[in-house]
Design an enzyme around this catalytic site. Sequence first.
Site, PDB file in Angstrom:
ATOM      1  N   HIS A  14      28.364  33.384  36.098  1.00  0.00           N
ATOM      2  CA  HIS A  14      29.128  33.243  37.344  1.00  0.00           C
ATOM      3  C   HIS A  14      28.974  31.812  37.874  1.00  0.00           C
ATOM      4  O   HIS A  14      29.297  31.536  39.026  1.00  0.00           O
ATOM      5  CB  HIS A  14      28.612  34.225  38.399  1.00  0.00           C
ATOM      6  N   SER A  58      36.113  44.598  46.451  1.00  0.00           N
ATOM      7  CA  SER A  58      35.260  45.035  45.352  1.00  0.00           C
ATOM      8  C   SER A  58      33.802  44.652  45.618  1.00  0.00           C
ATOM      9  O   SER A  58      32.871  45.425  45.360  1.00  0.00           O
ATOM     10  CB  SER A  58      35.769  44.407  44.050  1.00  0.00           C
ATOM     11  N   LYS A  62      33.145  39.943  40.728  1.00  0.00           N
ATOM     12  CA  LYS A  62      34.133  40.972  41.075  1.00  0.00           C
ATOM     13  C   LYS A  62      35.573  40.597  40.732  1.00  0.00           C
ATOM     14  O   LYS A  62      36.526  41.095  41.332  1.00  0.00           O
ATOM     15  CB  LYS A  62      34.050  41.366  42.573  1.00  0.00           C
TER      16      LYS A  62
HETATM   17  S1  PPS Z   1      30.762  41.668  38.291  1.00  0.00           S
HETATM   18  O1  PPS Z   1      29.769  42.466  39.043  1.00  0.00           O
HETATM   19  O2  PPS Z   1      30.961  40.361  38.889  1.00  0.00           O
HETATM   20  O3  PPS Z   1      30.471  41.585  36.855  1.00  0.00           O
HETATM   21  O4  PPS Z   1      32.129  42.482  38.481  1.00  0.00           O
HETATM   22  P1  PPS Z   1      33.470  42.250  37.643  1.00  0.00           P
HETATM   23  O5  PPS Z   1      33.355  42.912  36.342  1.00  0.00           O
HETATM   24  O6  PPS Z   1      33.845  40.816  37.695  1.00  0.00           O
HETATM   25  O7  PPS Z   1      34.537  43.017  38.553  1.00  0.00           O
HETATM   26  C1  PPS Z   1      34.526  44.406  38.748  1.00  0.00           C
HETATM   27  C2  PPS Z   1      35.940  44.818  39.099  1.00  0.00           C
HETATM   28  O8  PPS Z   1      36.753  44.808  37.902  1.00  0.00           O
HETATM   29  C3  PPS Z   1      37.365  46.080  37.774  1.00  0.00           C
HETATM   30  N1  PPS Z   1      37.604  46.439  36.366  1.00  0.00           N
HETATM   31  C4  PPS Z   1      38.833  46.720  35.877  1.00  0.00           C
HETATM   32  N2  PPS Z   1      40.049  46.706  36.448  1.00  0.00           N
HETATM   33  C5  PPS Z   1      41.114  47.063  35.680  1.00  0.00           C
HETATM   34  N3  PPS Z   1      41.015  47.436  34.393  1.00  0.00           N
HETATM   35  C6  PPS Z   1      39.815  47.461  33.761  1.00  0.00           C
HETATM   36  N4  PPS Z   1      39.729  47.838  32.486  1.00  0.00           N
HETATM   37  C7  PPS Z   1      38.640  47.092  34.524  1.00  0.00           C
HETATM   38  N5  PPS Z   1      37.318  47.002  34.246  1.00  0.00           N
HETATM   39  C8  PPS Z   1      36.711  46.609  35.374  1.00  0.00           C
HETATM   40  C9  PPS Z   1      36.369  47.016  38.434  1.00  0.00           C
HETATM   41  O9  PPS Z   1      36.931  48.276  38.679  1.00  0.00           O
HETATM   42  C10 PPS Z   1      36.032  46.214  39.685  1.00  0.00           C
HETATM   43  O10 PPS Z   1      37.114  46.166  40.616  1.00  0.00           O
HETATM   44  P2  PPS Z   1      37.332  47.244  41.800  1.00  0.00           P
HETATM   45  O11 PPS Z   1      38.448  46.687  42.634  1.00  0.00           O
HETATM   46  O12 PPS Z   1      36.054  47.336  42.559  1.00  0.00           O
HETATM   47  O13 PPS Z   1      37.720  48.513  41.138  1.00  0.00           O
END
Ligand code: PPS
Length: 305
Positions: free
Chosen positions: A121, A150, A60
């Site tokens: 991870h 998240s 996340k």
């Molecule tokens: S995972 O399941 O571990 O692979 O998740 P991960 O990709 O690490 O984290 C998901 C969060 O990243 C946000 N996200 C983004 N934020 C800003 N810009 C872009 N382009 C973007 N892409 C993914 C996603 O919305 C999740 O955060 P939250 O706070 O839940 O929105």
Amino acid sequence: SSTNQNNSSSKPTDWKEWLNDLVRYKDTTLIASALAENLETIYEEFNFLNGDIVVASHPKSGTTWIQNIVSLLMNDANPEKVQGQPLYLRVPWLEGKEDPECDCGYKLLETRSSPRLMKTHVYGSLVPPAMLQKAKIVYIVRNPKDVAVSYFHMHRAYQFLPYVPWDEFITELFLPGKLLYGPWHKHAIYWWEMSKSHSNILFLHYEALVKELKANVESIAAFLGKKLTADAIEKIVDESSFTSMKANSDVNYSQVSVMGHEISPFIRKGKVGDWINHFTTAQNQLFEQKFEAWMAQSDLQIDFV
Ligand code: PPS
């Protein structure tokens, strides 16, 4: 037992029972037993190659975001080259799989030629030595309050993870490090320390990407040795904006139904500071206390707003 990888299981109803099924892998992090087995196989059998590119993170933290940027960088910033290919197949999860129908990531990767892209991870202290020797690794860290928020929504939505009420999620799971790949601080601090002594680790901050996406895309490009035109960089910035990624079914995981997008979409808010909408004053005080203790010995700087 709930493996988080099992196609036929349904959403766990009792989170304490779910927690009992996780294993404390090599005395450090909590993971599902299927992930532990995969990691064992990876240590013993997986052949890392010079040129492998790894996206590493605590869950996340912006993993998918970096996966998308790296994938575009390695495909000449040409979205058409990757169109129709889900990101989780372009950059497979080394020790796991996003889609229950799919092979585990390391099996997919074994069939690919260099340069291979992958995500993990894995804890810093548990990184396979050959990965550390041979791969270029982009690690992304995110402030743990937003990570917790998240993560909470992912638990709400995801079919193989139990719903946990917010207060318990924070006090009984996140803060004591009882979630998959927890505790957060050890993950972040260990990777931060490793990045100081390994020039093949690029350490990035989610909050910095939100502020300055272009500068960060440029530093990832430089790190990967990709020389791209200004137009190509602009293209990647555009394709990896929150709005573009939310709408792009190749990268928003909408094809993976077990993620429960109708409850909470994977690309959810993408904000710095959404924690303010979730934490009570008491939860925030408790969190601050713990955070201070975690970080007392570390110079890792984290922005919460
Ligand atoms: S995972 O399941 O571990 O692979 O998740 P991960 O990709 O690490 O984290 C998901 C969060 O990243 C946000 N996200 C983004 N934020 C800003 N810009 C872009 N382009 C973007 N892409 C993914 C996603 O919305 C999740 O955060 P939250 O706070 O839940 O929105």
